[in-house]
Design an enzyme around this catalytic site. Structure first.
Site, mmCIF file in Angstrom:
data_model
loop_
_atom_site.group_PDB
_atom_site.id
_atom_site.type_symbol
_atom_site.label_atom_id
_atom_site.label_comp_id
_atom_site.label_asym_id
_atom_site.label_seq_id
_atom_site.Cartn_x
_atom_site.Cartn_y
_atom_site.Cartn_z
ATOM 1 N N HIS A 148 0.798 -1.230 0.000
ATOM 2 C CA HIS A 148 0.000 0.000 0.000
ATOM 3 C C HIS A 148 0.833 1.284 0.000
ATOM 4 O O HIS A 148 0.527 2.245 0.729
ATOM 5 C CB HIS A 148 -0.949 0.015 1.208
ATOM 6 C CG HIS A 148 -2.029 -1.037 1.148
ATOM 7 N ND1 HIS A 148 -2.494 -1.588 -0.013
ATOM 8 C CD2 HIS A 148 -2.754 -1.644 2.149
ATOM 9 C CE1 HIS A 148 -3.453 -2.468 0.249
ATOM 10 N NE2 HIS A 148 -3.615 -2.526 1.546
ATOM 11 N N HIS A 222 -9.729 2.212 0.449
ATOM 12 C CA HIS A 222 -9.637 1.093 1.392
ATOM 13 C C HIS A 222 -10.707 1.155 2.479
ATOM 14 O O HIS A 222 -10.435 0.874 3.649
ATOM 15 C CB HIS A 222 -8.237 1.079 2.008
ATOM 16 C CG HIS A 222 -7.756 -0.277 2.423
ATOM 17 N ND1 HIS A 222 -8.315 -0.969 3.469
ATOM 18 C CD2 HIS A 222 -6.780 -1.063 1.934
ATOM 19 C CE1 HIS A 222 -7.679 -2.117 3.613
ATOM 20 N NE2 HIS A 222 -6.738 -2.202 2.694
ATOM 21 N N GLU A 359 -11.491 -3.646 -2.771
ATOM 22 C CA GLU A 359 -10.524 -2.678 -3.295
ATOM 23 C C GLU A 359 -10.336 -2.909 -4.793
ATOM 24 O O GLU A 359 -9.744 -3.909 -5.198
ATOM 25 C CB GLU A 359 -9.177 -2.854 -2.582
ATOM 26 C CG GLU A 359 -9.271 -2.744 -1.079
ATOM 27 C CD GLU A 359 -8.164 -3.520 -0.379
ATOM 28 O OE1 GLU A 359 -6.986 -3.264 -0.642
ATOM 29 O OE2 GLU A 359 -8.485 -4.420 0.410
HETATM 30 C C1 BGC Z 1 -4.526 -6.338 2.266
HETATM 31 C C2 BGC Z 1 -4.345 -7.081 3.563
HETATM 32 C C3 BGC Z 1 -3.847 -6.117 4.562
HETATM 33 C C4 BGC Z 1 -4.846 -5.023 4.700
HETATM 34 C C5 BGC Z 1 -4.353 -3.997 5.653
HETATM 35 C C6 BGC Z 1 -5.537 -5.266 2.482
HETATM 36 O O1 BGC Z 1 -5.701 -4.536 1.323
HETATM 37 O O2 BGC Z 1 -4.919 -7.199 1.248
HETATM 38 O O3 BGC Z 1 -3.438 -8.146 3.413
HETATM 39 O O4 BGC Z 1 -3.635 -6.730 5.796
HETATM 40 O O5 BGC Z 1 -5.064 -4.401 3.461
HETATM 41 O O6 BGC Z 1 -5.373 -3.334 6.199
#
Ligand code: BGC
Length: 394
Positions: A148, A222, A359
Protein backbone atom coordinates in the site's frame (compact mmCIF):
# COMPACT_ATOMS: atom_id res chain seq x y z
CA UNK A 1 -6.10 1.64 -15.82
CA UNK A 2 -7.23 3.89 -18.60
CA UNK A 3 -4.76 6.43 -19.93
CA UNK A 4 -5.72 9.45 -21.98
CA UNK A 5 -3.80 12.01 -23.95
CA UNK A 6 -2.36 15.25 -22.52
CA UNK A 7 -5.11 17.47 -21.20
CA UNK A 8 -5.76 20.51 -19.07
CA UNK A 9 -4.72 18.30 -16.13
CA UNK A 10 -1.23 17.91 -17.73
CA UNK A 11 -1.02 21.66 -18.10
CA UNK A 12 -1.85 22.11 -14.43
CA UNK A 13 0.74 19.43 -13.66
CA UNK A 14 3.44 21.34 -15.55
CA UNK A 15 2.60 24.48 -13.62
CA UNK A 16 2.87 22.52 -10.38
CA UNK A 17 6.25 21.12 -11.39
CA UNK A 18 7.52 24.64 -11.99
CA UNK A 19 6.55 25.25 -8.40
CA UNK A 20 8.28 22.18 -6.98
CA UNK A 21 11.67 23.81 -6.54
CA UNK A 22 10.03 26.49 -4.49
CA UNK A 23 8.28 24.71 -1.63
CA UNK A 24 7.63 27.81 0.44
CA UNK A 25 5.64 29.40 -2.38
CA UNK A 26 3.70 26.20 -2.76
CA UNK A 27 2.76 26.16 0.92
CA UNK A 28 1.46 29.71 0.67
CA UNK A 29 -0.65 28.99 -2.37
CA UNK A 30 -2.14 25.92 -0.64
CA UNK A 31 -3.17 28.07 2.30
CA UNK A 32 -4.77 30.59 -0.07
CA UNK A 33 -6.64 27.77 -1.73
CA UNK A 34 -7.94 26.51 1.60
CA UNK A 35 -9.21 29.93 2.59
CA UNK A 36 -10.93 30.24 -0.75
CA UNK A 37 -12.49 26.80 -0.27
CA UNK A 38 -14.37 27.82 2.82
CA UNK A 39 -16.30 30.44 0.88
CA UNK A 40 -17.30 27.81 -1.71
CA UNK A 41 -19.17 25.74 0.84
CA UNK A 42 -22.90 25.35 0.71
CA UNK A 43 -25.50 23.11 2.32
CA UNK A 44 -24.12 20.05 0.58
CA UNK A 45 -20.55 20.34 1.81
CA UNK A 46 -19.40 21.57 5.19
CA UNK A 47 -15.83 22.05 6.37
CA UNK A 48 -14.74 21.64 9.99
CA UNK A 49 -11.54 20.90 11.86
CA UNK A 50 -10.90 17.21 12.56
CA UNK A 51 -7.70 17.56 14.56
CA UNK A 52 -4.12 18.68 14.66
CA UNK A 53 -1.03 16.57 13.98
CA UNK A 54 1.81 16.75 16.55
CA UNK A 55 3.74 18.96 14.07
CA UNK A 56 0.90 21.52 14.18
CA UNK A 57 -0.66 20.68 10.81
CA UNK A 58 -4.41 21.07 10.89
CA UNK A 59 -6.46 18.22 9.48
CA UNK A 60 -9.79 19.31 8.05
CA UNK A 61 -12.96 17.32 7.69
CA UNK A 62 -15.42 17.80 4.82
CA UNK A 63 -18.93 16.47 5.23
CA UNK A 64 -20.50 15.71 1.86
CA UNK A 65 -24.29 15.52 1.94
CA UNK A 66 -26.94 14.79 -0.65
CA UNK A 67 -30.66 15.50 -0.90
CA UNK A 68 -31.51 11.92 0.18
CA UNK A 69 -29.80 12.35 3.56
CA UNK A 70 -26.58 10.43 2.92
CA UNK A 71 -23.45 11.90 4.54
CA UNK A 72 -19.81 11.11 3.83
CA UNK A 73 -17.05 12.55 6.04
CA UNK A 74 -13.63 12.87 4.39
CA UNK A 75 -10.52 14.15 6.15
CA UNK A 76 -7.51 15.74 4.48
CA UNK A 77 -5.19 13.25 6.23
CA UNK A 78 -4.99 10.29 3.86
CA UNK A 79 -8.19 11.36 2.05
CA UNK A 80 -9.78 9.04 4.61
CA UNK A 81 -13.53 8.43 4.66
CA UNK A 82 -14.20 8.40 8.40
CA UNK A 83 -18.00 8.08 8.28
CA UNK A 84 -20.50 7.17 5.58
CA UNK A 85 -24.18 6.91 6.38
CA UNK A 86 -26.63 4.79 4.40
CA UNK A 87 -30.33 3.98 4.85
CA UNK A 88 -31.63 0.55 5.82
CA UNK A 89 -34.87 -0.91 4.42
CA UNK A 90 -36.85 1.25 6.90
CA UNK A 91 -35.05 4.43 5.87
CA UNK A 92 -32.85 4.56 8.99
CA UNK A 93 -29.42 6.04 8.26
CA UNK A 94 -26.40 4.50 9.96
CA UNK A 95 -22.65 4.70 9.54
CA UNK A 96 -21.56 1.69 7.43
CA UNK A 97 -17.76 2.13 7.38
CA UNK A 98 -15.22 1.43 10.11
CA UNK A 99 -13.29 4.39 11.41
CA UNK A 100 -12.04 6.18 14.51
CA UNK A 101 -13.43 9.11 16.47
CA UNK A 102 -10.22 11.12 16.58
CA UNK A 103 -7.12 11.94 14.57
CA UNK A 104 -4.80 10.41 17.17
CA UNK A 105 -6.23 6.94 16.58
CA UNK A 106 -5.61 7.33 12.82
CA UNK A 107 -2.03 8.47 13.49
CA UNK A 108 -1.35 5.73 16.04
CA UNK A 109 -1.92 2.83 13.67
CA UNK A 110 -4.71 2.74 11.14
CA UNK A 111 -5.15 -0.55 9.25
CA UNK A 112 -5.98 1.68 6.23
CA UNK A 113 -9.60 2.29 7.37
CA UNK A 114 -11.25 4.43 4.66
CA UNK A 115 -7.95 5.59 3.18
CA UNK A 116 -6.76 6.49 -0.27
CA UNK A 117 -3.98 4.07 -1.19
CA UNK A 118 -0.98 4.82 -3.39
CA UNK A 119 1.35 5.07 -5.15
CA UNK A 120 0.78 1.33 -5.44
CA UNK A 121 -2.21 -0.36 -3.81
CA UNK A 122 -1.48 -3.90 -2.59
CA UNK A 123 1.90 -5.68 -2.55
CA UNK A 124 5.08 -5.48 -4.58
CA UNK A 125 7.34 -8.48 -3.94
CA UNK A 126 10.48 -7.73 -1.93
CA UNK A 127 9.88 -4.02 -2.57
CA UNK A 128 11.70 -4.15 -5.89
CA UNK A 129 10.83 -3.69 -9.55
CA UNK A 130 12.58 -2.68 -12.77
CA UNK A 131 11.63 -0.18 -15.43
CA UNK A 132 13.68 0.27 -18.61
CA UNK A 133 16.54 -1.75 -17.11
CA UNK A 134 16.78 0.23 -13.89
CA UNK A 135 15.92 -1.44 -10.59
CA UNK A 136 14.01 0.57 -8.00
CA UNK A 137 14.02 -0.32 -4.31
CA UNK A 138 10.91 0.60 -2.36
CA UNK A 139 10.27 0.83 1.35
CA UNK A 140 9.33 -2.59 2.77
CA UNK A 141 6.58 -2.52 5.39
CA UNK A 142 4.98 -5.97 5.22
CA UNK A 143 7.72 -8.44 6.06
CA UNK A 144 10.03 -8.39 3.07
CA UNK A 145 7.34 -6.91 0.81
CA UNK A 146 6.05 -3.43 -0.01
CA UNK A 147 2.37 -2.85 0.89
CA UNK A 148 0.00 0.00 0.00
CA UNK A 149 2.65 2.55 -0.97
CA UNK A 150 5.16 1.91 1.82
CA UNK A 151 5.93 3.43 5.21
CA UNK A 152 4.30 6.74 4.35
CA UNK A 153 1.86 6.00 1.58
CA UNK A 154 -0.87 8.29 0.29
CA UNK A 155 -2.98 7.18 3.29
CA UNK A 156 -0.65 9.13 5.61
CA UNK A 157 -0.14 12.39 3.73
CA UNK A 158 -2.08 15.65 3.80
CA UNK A 159 -4.15 16.24 0.67
CA UNK A 160 -5.18 19.67 -0.58
CA UNK A 161 -8.97 19.82 -0.70
CA UNK A 162 -11.23 21.78 -3.05
CA UNK A 163 -14.94 21.42 -2.26
CA UNK A 164 -17.76 22.06 -4.68
CA UNK A 165 -21.46 21.80 -4.10
CA UNK A 166 -23.87 20.48 -6.72
CA UNK A 167 -27.67 20.73 -6.93
CA UNK A 168 -28.25 17.38 -5.24
CA UNK A 169 -24.86 16.38 -3.83
CA UNK A 170 -21.26 17.40 -3.44
CA UNK A 171 -17.80 17.07 -4.94
CA UNK A 172 -14.49 17.03 -3.09
CA UNK A 173 -11.32 17.24 -5.15
CA UNK A 174 -8.14 16.12 -3.38
CA UNK A 175 -4.69 16.70 -4.80
CA UNK A 176 -1.27 15.55 -3.72
CA UNK A 177 2.20 15.76 -5.26
CA UNK A 178 4.33 12.69 -4.63
CA UNK A 179 7.91 13.71 -5.31
CA UNK A 180 10.50 11.77 -7.31
CA UNK A 181 12.03 9.13 -5.03
CA UNK A 182 9.22 9.14 -2.44
CA UNK A 183 9.10 5.66 -0.88
CA UNK A 184 11.51 4.69 -3.68
CA UNK A 185 9.25 5.38 -6.68
CA UNK A 186 10.58 7.22 -9.74
CA UNK A 187 9.05 10.43 -11.05
CA UNK A 188 7.17 13.38 -9.62
CA UNK A 189 3.58 12.19 -9.58
CA UNK A 190 0.75 14.70 -9.51
CA UNK A 191 -2.36 12.95 -8.17
CA UNK A 192 -5.97 14.05 -8.10
CA UNK A 193 -8.78 12.06 -6.50
CA UNK A 194 -12.33 13.36 -6.86
CA UNK A 195 -15.07 12.12 -4.55
CA UNK A 196 -18.53 12.87 -5.97
CA UNK A 197 -21.61 12.17 -3.87
CA UNK A 198 -24.58 12.03 -6.22
CA UNK A 199 -28.26 12.62 -5.48
CA UNK A 200 -28.99 8.88 -5.70
CA UNK A 201 -26.60 7.61 -3.01
CA UNK A 202 -23.62 6.86 -5.21
CA UNK A 203 -20.11 7.85 -4.30
CA UNK A 204 -17.92 8.10 -7.38
CA UNK A 205 -14.17 7.98 -6.88
CA UNK A 206 -12.23 9.29 -9.86
CA UNK A 207 -8.46 8.83 -9.77
CA UNK A 208 -6.12 10.81 -12.05
CA UNK A 209 -2.35 11.12 -12.13
CA UNK A 210 0.45 12.39 -14.36
CA UNK A 211 4.19 11.85 -14.07
CA UNK A 212 7.41 13.39 -15.40
CA UNK A 213 9.29 10.02 -15.54
CA UNK A 214 8.08 6.50 -16.31
CA UNK A 215 6.66 5.05 -13.07
CA UNK A 216 4.07 2.60 -11.77
CA UNK A 217 0.68 3.60 -10.34
CA UNK A 218 -2.20 1.65 -8.81
CA UNK A 219 -4.57 3.73 -6.70
CA UNK A 220 -7.47 2.43 -4.65
CA UNK A 221 -9.87 3.17 -1.78
CA UNK A 222 -9.64 1.09 1.39
CA UNK A 223 -13.01 1.51 3.13
CA UNK A 224 -14.01 -1.34 5.45
CA UNK A 225 -17.78 -1.81 5.17
CA UNK A 226 -20.14 -3.30 7.70
CA UNK A 227 -23.62 -2.84 6.26
CA UNK A 228 -25.27 -3.88 9.54
CA UNK A 229 -24.20 -0.55 11.04
CA UNK A 230 -23.28 -2.52 14.17
CA UNK A 231 -19.51 -2.71 14.30
CA UNK A 232 -19.49 -5.27 17.11
CA UNK A 233 -20.92 -7.77 14.60
CA UNK A 234 -18.80 -9.73 12.13
CA UNK A 235 -19.57 -9.26 8.44
CA UNK A 236 -19.68 -13.00 7.73
CA UNK A 237 -23.49 -12.86 7.43
CA UNK A 238 -23.27 -10.51 4.44
CA UNK A 239 -23.91 -12.04 1.01
CA UNK A 240 -21.37 -11.35 -1.71
CA UNK A 241 -21.40 -11.52 -5.49
CA UNK A 242 -18.17 -11.04 -7.46
CA UNK A 243 -18.23 -10.90 -11.24
CA UNK A 244 -15.07 -12.97 -11.51
CA UNK A 245 -14.51 -16.45 -12.92
CA UNK A 246 -10.89 -16.50 -11.70
CA UNK A 247 -8.73 -15.27 -8.84
CA UNK A 248 -5.04 -14.91 -8.14
CA UNK A 249 -3.65 -17.54 -5.74
CA UNK A 250 -0.86 -16.24 -3.49
CA UNK A 251 2.29 -17.46 -1.73
CA UNK A 252 3.01 -17.20 1.99
CA UNK A 253 3.75 -13.45 1.68
CA UNK A 254 0.40 -12.91 -0.14
CA UNK A 255 2.20 -12.27 -3.44
CA UNK A 256 0.36 -13.73 -6.48
CA UNK A 257 2.01 -16.83 -7.89
CA UNK A 258 1.17 -15.61 -11.42
CA UNK A 259 -1.56 -18.21 -11.96
CA UNK A 260 -5.11 -17.14 -12.85
CA UNK A 261 -7.05 -19.92 -11.15
CA UNK A 262 -10.71 -20.64 -11.99
CA UNK A 263 -13.01 -20.14 -8.99
CA UNK A 264 -15.44 -22.88 -10.04
CA UNK A 265 -15.74 -25.55 -7.39
CA UNK A 266 -13.69 -23.60 -4.81
CA UNK A 267 -14.59 -21.40 -1.81
CA UNK A 268 -13.53 -18.48 -4.04
CA UNK A 269 -16.59 -18.83 -6.25
CA UNK A 270 -18.85 -15.81 -5.66
CA UNK A 271 -20.28 -15.79 -9.19
CA UNK A 272 -23.57 -16.66 -7.51
CA UNK A 273 -24.18 -14.58 -4.40
CA UNK A 274 -23.37 -16.44 -1.18
CA UNK A 275 -22.83 -15.62 2.46
CA UNK A 276 -19.22 -14.52 3.08
CA UNK A 277 -18.86 -16.93 6.00
CA UNK A 278 -20.16 -19.97 4.13
CA UNK A 279 -16.79 -21.47 3.22
CA UNK A 280 -14.31 -19.12 4.89
CA UNK A 281 -13.37 -21.90 7.32
CA UNK A 282 -12.97 -24.55 4.59
CA UNK A 283 -9.88 -26.73 4.50
CA UNK A 284 -8.32 -24.77 1.65
CA UNK A 285 -4.63 -23.91 1.32
CA UNK A 286 -5.36 -20.41 -0.09
CA UNK A 287 -7.80 -19.55 2.71
CA UNK A 288 -5.16 -20.63 5.22
CA UNK A 289 -2.50 -18.44 3.59
CA UNK A 290 -4.84 -15.41 3.65
CA UNK A 291 -6.24 -16.22 7.12
CA UNK A 292 -9.55 -15.94 5.27
CA UNK A 293 -10.26 -14.05 2.05
CA UNK A 294 -7.42 -11.66 1.15
CA UNK A 295 -7.06 -12.17 -2.58
CA UNK A 296 -7.46 -10.37 -5.85
CA UNK A 297 -10.25 -11.58 -8.12
CA UNK A 298 -9.85 -11.25 -11.89
CA UNK A 299 -12.91 -9.37 -13.05
CA UNK A 300 -14.75 -10.72 -16.08
CA UNK A 301 -14.24 -8.51 -19.05
CA UNK A 302 -17.40 -9.11 -21.03
CA UNK A 303 -18.80 -5.70 -20.10
CA UNK A 304 -15.71 -3.99 -21.52
CA UNK A 305 -14.80 -0.90 -19.54
CA UNK A 306 -16.93 0.26 -16.64
CA UNK A 307 -19.30 -2.27 -15.07
CA UNK A 308 -20.61 -3.97 -11.94
CA UNK A 309 -17.80 -5.83 -10.18
CA UNK A 310 -19.32 -6.72 -6.80
CA UNK A 311 -22.50 -6.64 -4.76
CA UNK A 312 -22.67 -7.05 -0.99
CA UNK A 313 -26.03 -7.51 0.75
CA UNK A 314 -26.91 -7.53 4.41
CA UNK A 315 -30.27 -9.34 4.69
CA UNK A 316 -31.25 -8.12 8.19
CA UNK A 317 -31.04 -4.42 7.32
CA UNK A 318 -31.68 -4.80 3.58
CA UNK A 319 -28.62 -2.68 2.76
CA UNK A 320 -26.98 -3.36 -0.59
CA UNK A 321 -23.59 -2.11 -1.75
CA UNK A 322 -22.75 -2.25 -5.44
CA UNK A 323 -19.24 -1.59 -6.70
CA UNK A 324 -18.70 -0.52 -10.31
CA UNK A 325 -15.26 -0.09 -11.81
CA UNK A 326 -13.13 -0.04 -14.93
CA UNK A 327 -10.25 -1.79 -13.12
CA UNK A 328 -9.29 -5.38 -14.02
CA UNK A 329 -9.21 -6.65 -10.41
CA UNK A 330 -10.83 -6.42 -7.01
CA UNK A 331 -9.27 -7.39 -3.68
CA UNK A 332 -11.85 -8.90 -1.36
CA UNK A 333 -10.34 -8.67 2.12
CA UNK A 334 -12.48 -10.09 4.92
CA UNK A 335 -10.88 -8.07 7.74
CA UNK A 336 -8.83 -11.06 8.90
CA UNK A 337 -6.12 -9.04 10.63
CA UNK A 338 -8.48 -7.04 12.86
CA UNK A 339 -7.81 -8.50 16.28
CA UNK A 340 -9.91 -6.68 18.85
CA UNK A 341 -7.22 -4.18 19.80
CA UNK A 342 -8.54 -1.10 17.99
CA UNK A 343 -11.27 1.10 19.52
CA UNK A 344 -14.56 1.01 17.60
CA UNK A 345 -16.39 4.22 16.75
CA UNK A 346 -19.61 3.47 18.60
CA UNK A 347 -17.90 1.82 21.56
CA UNK A 348 -16.21 -1.53 22.04
CA UNK A 349 -13.41 -2.76 19.80
CA UNK A 350 -13.07 -3.90 16.19
CA UNK A 351 -13.01 -7.68 16.31
CA UNK A 352 -11.81 -10.02 13.58
CA UNK A 353 -13.97 -9.63 10.44
CA UNK A 354 -15.80 -6.52 11.72
CA UNK A 355 -15.47 -5.11 8.22
CA UNK A 356 -14.76 -6.14 4.64
CA UNK A 357 -12.96 -4.29 1.86
CA UNK A 358 -13.62 -4.35 -1.86
CA UNK A 359 -10.52 -2.68 -3.30
CA UNK A 360 -10.73 -2.13 -7.04
CA UNK A 361 -7.27 -2.23 -8.54
CA UNK A 362 -4.71 -3.67 -10.93
CA UNK A 363 -3.32 -7.00 -9.84
CA UNK A 364 -0.86 -7.12 -6.92
CA UNK A 365 2.83 -7.25 -7.83
CA UNK A 366 2.08 -6.31 -11.47
CA UNK A 367 5.41 -4.48 -11.87
CA UNK A 368 7.13 -7.88 -11.50
CA UNK A 369 4.62 -9.99 -13.41
CA UNK A 370 4.85 -9.42 -17.17
CA UNK A 371 1.68 -11.47 -17.79
CA UNK A 372 -0.47 -9.09 -15.73
CA UNK A 373 -1.97 -5.90 -17.26
CA UNK A 374 0.58 -3.09 -17.17
CA UNK A 375 0.65 -0.49 -14.40
CA UNK A 376 3.25 1.65 -16.11
CA UNK A 377 2.56 5.37 -16.53
CA UNK A 378 4.65 7.42 -18.95
CA UNK A 379 5.14 11.18 -19.11
CA UNK A 380 2.49 12.69 -21.37
CA UNK A 381 -0.15 10.13 -20.37
CA UNK A 382 -2.88 10.59 -17.77
CA UNK A 383 -3.72 7.75 -15.41
CA UNK A 384 -7.50 7.82 -15.14
CA UNK A 385 -9.73 5.25 -13.49
CA UNK A 386 -13.14 5.35 -11.82
CA UNK A 387 -14.90 3.30 -9.16
CA UNK A 388 -18.45 3.95 -7.95
CA UNK A 389 -19.96 2.68 -4.71
CA UNK A 390 -23.75 2.63 -4.77
CA UNK A 391 -25.79 2.06 -1.60
CA UNK A 392 -29.39 0.92 -1.98
CA UNK A 393 -31.79 -1.40 -0.14
CA UNK A 394 -33.91 -4.40 -1.02
C1 BGC B 1 -4.53 -6.34 2.27
C2 BGC B 1 -4.34 -7.08 3.56
C3 BGC B 1 -3.85 -6.12 4.56
C4 BGC B 1 -4.85 -5.02 4.70
C5 BGC B 1 -4.35 -4.00 5.65
C6 BGC B 1 -5.54 -5.27 2.48
O1 BGC B 1 -5.70 -4.54 1.32
O2 BGC B 1 -4.92 -7.20 1.25
O3 BGC B 1 -3.44 -8.15 3.41
O4 BGC B 1 -3.64 -6.73 5.80
O5 BGC B 1 -5.06 -4.40 3.46
O6 BGC B 1 -5.37 -3.33 6.20
Amino acid sequence: MKTVQPSLFCFVFLLTLLNLGCKENKKESQTDMETENTSMESDHIVKSTFGEKPDGTTVDKYTLKNSMGMEVDVITYGGIITRWTAPDKNGKYDDVVLGFDDLKSYLDGNPYFGALIGRYGNRIAKGKFSLDGQTYTLATNDGENHLHGGLKGFDKVIWVATPKSTDDGAVLELTYTSVDGEEGYPGNLEVKVTYTLTGDNQLEVLYEAVTDKPTVVNLTQHSYFNLSGDFTQSVLDHELFLDADAYLPVDGGLIPTGELRPVAGTPFDFTTSKVMGKEIGADDEQLKLGKGYDHCWVLNEEKGGFGLAATAYHPATGRVLEVYTDEPGIQFYSGNFLDGTLPAQKGGVYGQRAGFCLETQHYPDSPNQPNFPSVRLNPGETYKTKTTFKLTTK
